[in-house]
Write a protein that holds these residues in place. Structure first.
Motif, PDB file in Angstrom:
ATOM      1  N   TYR A  64      41.444 -34.617  11.576  1.00 58.94           N
ATOM      2  CA  TYR A  64      41.541 -35.862  10.826  1.00 58.94           C
ATOM      3  C   TYR A  64      42.655 -36.701  11.438  1.00 58.94           C
ATOM      4  O   TYR A  64      43.411 -36.219  12.279  1.00 58.94           O
ATOM      5  CB  TYR A  64      41.824 -35.571   9.343  1.00 58.94           C
ATOM      6  N   LYS A  65      42.796 -37.914  10.985  1.00 56.78           N
ATOM      7  CA  LYS A  65      43.806 -38.814  11.542  1.00 56.78           C
ATOM      8  C   LYS A  65      45.214 -38.222  11.447  1.00 56.78           C
ATOM      9  O   LYS A  65      45.992 -38.311  12.393  1.00 56.78           O
ATOM     10  CB  LYS A  65      43.757 -40.154  10.805  1.00 56.78           C
ATOM     11  N   ASN A  66      45.513 -37.584  10.315  1.00 54.96           N
ATOM     12  CA  ASN A  66      46.867 -37.097  10.080  1.00 54.96           C
ATOM     13  C   ASN A  66      46.999 -35.581  10.018  1.00 54.96           C
ATOM     14  O   ASN A  66      48.070 -35.084   9.668  1.00 54.96           O
ATOM     15  CB  ASN A  66      47.416 -37.697   8.781  1.00 54.96           C
ATOM     16  N   ALA A  67      45.918 -34.845  10.318  1.00 54.62           N
ATOM     17  CA  ALA A  67      45.998 -33.387  10.199  1.00 54.62           C
ATOM     18  C   ALA A  67      44.909 -32.693  11.002  1.00 54.62           C
ATOM     19  O   ALA A  67      43.845 -33.256  11.239  1.00 54.62           O
ATOM     20  CB  ALA A  67      45.885 -32.963   8.740  1.00 54.62           C
ATOM     21  N   VAL A  68      45.232 -31.480  11.401  1.00 51.75           N
ATOM     22  CA  VAL A  68      44.235 -30.531  11.879  1.00 51.75           C
ATOM     23  C   VAL A  68      44.114 -29.519  10.747  1.00 51.75           C
ATOM     24  O   VAL A  68      45.111 -28.945  10.312  1.00 51.75           O
ATOM     25  CB  VAL A  68      44.667 -29.843  13.196  1.00 51.75           C
ATOM     26  N   LYS A  69      42.901 -29.350  10.243  1.00 53.46           N
ATOM     27  CA  LYS A  69      42.673 -28.498   9.076  1.00 53.46           C
ATOM     28  C   LYS A  69      41.925 -27.245   9.489  1.00 53.46           C
ATOM     29  O   LYS A  69      40.844 -27.322  10.052  1.00 53.46           O
ATOM     30  CB  LYS A  69      41.869 -29.252   8.011  1.00 53.46           C
ATOM     31  N   MET A  70      42.520 -26.108   9.190  1.00 57.78           N
ATOM     32  CA  MET A  70      41.859 -24.817   9.360  1.00 57.78           C
ATOM     33  C   MET A  70      41.388 -24.388   7.976  1.00 57.78           C
ATOM     34  O   MET A  70      42.207 -24.088   7.102  1.00 57.78           O
ATOM     35  CB  MET A  70      42.816 -23.763   9.896  1.00 57.78           C
ATOM     36  N   THR A  71      40.075 -24.367   7.790  1.00 53.96           N
ATOM     37  CA  THR A  71      39.521 -23.947   6.502  1.00 53.96           C
ATOM     38  C   THR A  71      38.957 -22.547   6.645  1.00 53.96           C
ATOM     39  O   THR A  71      38.070 -22.316   7.464  1.00 53.96           O
ATOM     40  CB  THR A  71      38.425 -24.926   6.033  1.00 53.96           C
ATOM     41  N   PHE A  72      39.484 -21.625   5.870  1.00 51.03           N
ATOM     42  CA  PHE A  72      39.047 -20.235   5.882  1.00 51.03           C
ATOM     43  C   PHE A  72      37.955 -20.074   4.836  1.00 51.03           C
ATOM     44  O   PHE A  72      38.185 -20.325   3.644  1.00 51.03           O
ATOM     45  CB  PHE A  72      40.215 -19.294   5.595  1.00 51.03           C
ATOM     46  N   ALA A  73      36.780 -19.658   5.280  1.00 53.87           N
ATOM     47  CA  ALA A  73      35.598 -19.583   4.413  1.00 53.87           C
ATOM     48  C   ALA A  73      35.826 -18.718   3.179  1.00 53.87           C
ATOM     49  O   ALA A  73      35.363 -19.049   2.092  1.00 53.87           O
ATOM     50  CB  ALA A  73      34.399 -19.078   5.212  1.00 53.87           C
ATOM     51  N   LYS A  74      36.531 -17.620   3.336  1.00 54.40           N
ATOM     52  CA  LYS A  74      36.788 -16.709   2.211  1.00 54.40           C
ATOM     53  C   LYS A  74      38.284 -16.625   1.916  1.00 54.40           C
ATOM     54  O   LYS A  74      38.805 -15.592   1.499  1.00 54.40           O
ATOM     55  CB  LYS A  74      36.241 -15.316   2.529  1.00 54.40           C
ATOM     56  N   GLY A  75      38.976 -17.726   2.128  1.00 54.54           N
ATOM     57  CA  GLY A  75      40.428 -17.762   2.013  1.00 54.54           C
ATOM     58  C   GLY A  75      40.972 -17.349   0.659  1.00 54.54           C
ATOM     59  O   GLY A  75      42.044 -16.754   0.571  1.00 54.54           O
ATOM     60  N   ALA A  76      40.237 -17.654  -0.408  1.00 53.36           N
ATOM     61  CA  ALA A  76      40.720 -17.295  -1.742  1.00 53.36           C
ATOM     62  C   ALA A  76      40.789 -15.787  -1.940  1.00 53.36           C
ATOM     63  O   ALA A  76      41.514 -15.304  -2.805  1.00 53.36           O
ATOM     64  CB  ALA A  76      39.830 -17.926  -2.808  1.00 53.36           C
ATOM     65  N   SER A  77      40.070 -15.039  -1.111  1.00 53.12           N
ATOM     66  CA  SER A  77      40.073 -13.581  -1.209  1.00 53.12           C
ATOM     67  C   SER A  77      41.094 -12.932  -0.272  1.00 53.12           C
ATOM     68  O   SER A  77      41.205 -11.707  -0.239  1.00 53.12           O
ATOM     69  CB  SER A  77      38.681 -13.034  -0.868  1.00 53.12           C
ATOM     70  N   LEU A  78      41.824 -13.752   0.476  1.00 51.55           N
ATOM     71  CA  LEU A  78      42.799 -13.215   1.433  1.00 51.55           C
ATOM     72  C   LEU A  78      44.207 -13.275   0.866  1.00 51.55           C
ATOM     73  O   LEU A  78      44.572 -14.242   0.201  1.00 51.55           O
ATOM     74  CB  LEU A  78      42.767 -14.032   2.733  1.00 51.55           C
ATOM     75  N   GLU A  79      44.981 -12.256   1.154  1.00 51.49           N
ATOM     76  CA  GLU A  79      46.395 -12.299   0.809  1.00 51.49           C
ATOM     77  C   GLU A  79      47.078 -13.180   1.836  1.00 51.49           C
ATOM     78  O   GLU A  79      46.754 -13.144   3.020  1.00 51.49           O
ATOM     79  CB  GLU A  79      46.986 -10.893   0.807  1.00 51.49           C
ATOM     80  N   ASP A  80      48.017 -13.973   1.391  1.00 52.97           N
ATOM     81  CA  ASP A  80      48.738 -14.900   2.255  1.00 52.97           C
ATOM     82  C   ASP A  80      50.238 -14.756   2.011  1.00 52.97           C
ATOM     83  O   ASP A  80      50.882 -15.640   1.458  1.00 52.97           O
ATOM     84  CB  ASP A  80      48.258 -16.331   1.959  1.00 52.97           C
ATOM     85  N   PRO A  81      50.808 -13.622   2.434  1.00 56.98           N
ATOM     86  CA  PRO A  81      52.213 -13.362   2.134  1.00 56.98           C
ATOM     87  C   PRO A  81      53.177 -14.376   2.768  1.00 56.98           C
ATOM     88  O   PRO A  81      54.278 -14.572   2.249  1.00 56.98           O
ATOM     89  CB  PRO A  81      52.453 -11.952   2.688  1.00 56.98           C
ATOM     90  N   SER A  82      52.767 -15.031   3.835  1.00 53.86           N
ATOM     91  CA  SER A  82      53.635 -16.014   4.488  1.00 53.86           C
ATOM     92  C   SER A  82      53.456 -17.420   3.925  1.00 53.86           C
ATOM     93  O   SER A  82      54.156 -18.348   4.336  1.00 53.86           O
ATOM     94  CB  SER A  82      53.366 -16.028   5.995  1.00 53.86           C
ATOM     95  N   GLY A  83      52.512 -17.591   3.020  1.00 53.92           N
ATOM     96  CA  GLY A  83      52.302 -18.888   2.394  1.00 53.92           C
ATOM     97  C   GLY A  83      51.772 -19.958   3.339  1.00 53.92           C
ATOM     98  O   GLY A  83      52.152 -21.122   3.238  1.00 53.92           O
TER      99      GLY A  83
END
Length: 133
Positions: free
Chosen positions: A74-93
């Motif tokens: 996008y104009k102001n961002a590169v977006k990485m969308t994880f298809a099953k991201g809600a099911s992943l732990e993200d300890p680093s935030g």
């Protein structure tokens, strides 16, 4: 039943997805191209068996037993969308976008942002493991 091999898929007879992703990166010719190239390299390091595809009018998609993530620009961002991201732990935030979704989670990377490469590769590996489970 055929088994898909690692690498890239031909997209609508227009050449390999990898070559088309490379062309997209070069066409961006700014920080977004550099960021997408870096993200792509990290995905390949985290999962050498990743398959590159283009879907949805030219969006890079990385898959292994299902979609791992997409790389939208996008104009102001590169977006990485994880298809099953809600099911992943993200300890680093790392997830900072699409946080209210039931399935997906995303990482918006803005100009000048530092990518936590270790944490991102761990998240990619976790997404692959989830797809394989």
């Amino acid at each position: 039943m055929s088994k898909e091999t690692a690498g890239s898929k031909d997209t609508e007879g227009q050449g390999s997805a990898s070559a088309l992703i490379e062309a997209k990166i070069k066409a961006l010719d700014d920080w977004r191209g550099e960021t997408l190239a870096r993200v792509r390299a990290l995905i390949k390091q985290a999962d050498p068996e990743v398959v590159e595809e283009l879907k949805w009018r030219g969006v890079p998609v990385w898959s292994h037993a299902g979609i791992i993530c997409t790389g939208e620009t996008y104009k102001n961002a590169v977006k990485m969308t994880f298809a099953k991201g809600a099911s992943l732990e993200d300890p680093s935030g790392l997830f900072n976008a699409s946080l209210d979704g039931n399935t997906r989670r995303a990482i918006d990377i803005h100009e000048g942002d530092r990518i936590d490469e270790t944490a991102l590769k761990a998240l990619i590996r976790a997404a692959v493991a989830l797809n394989l489970s």
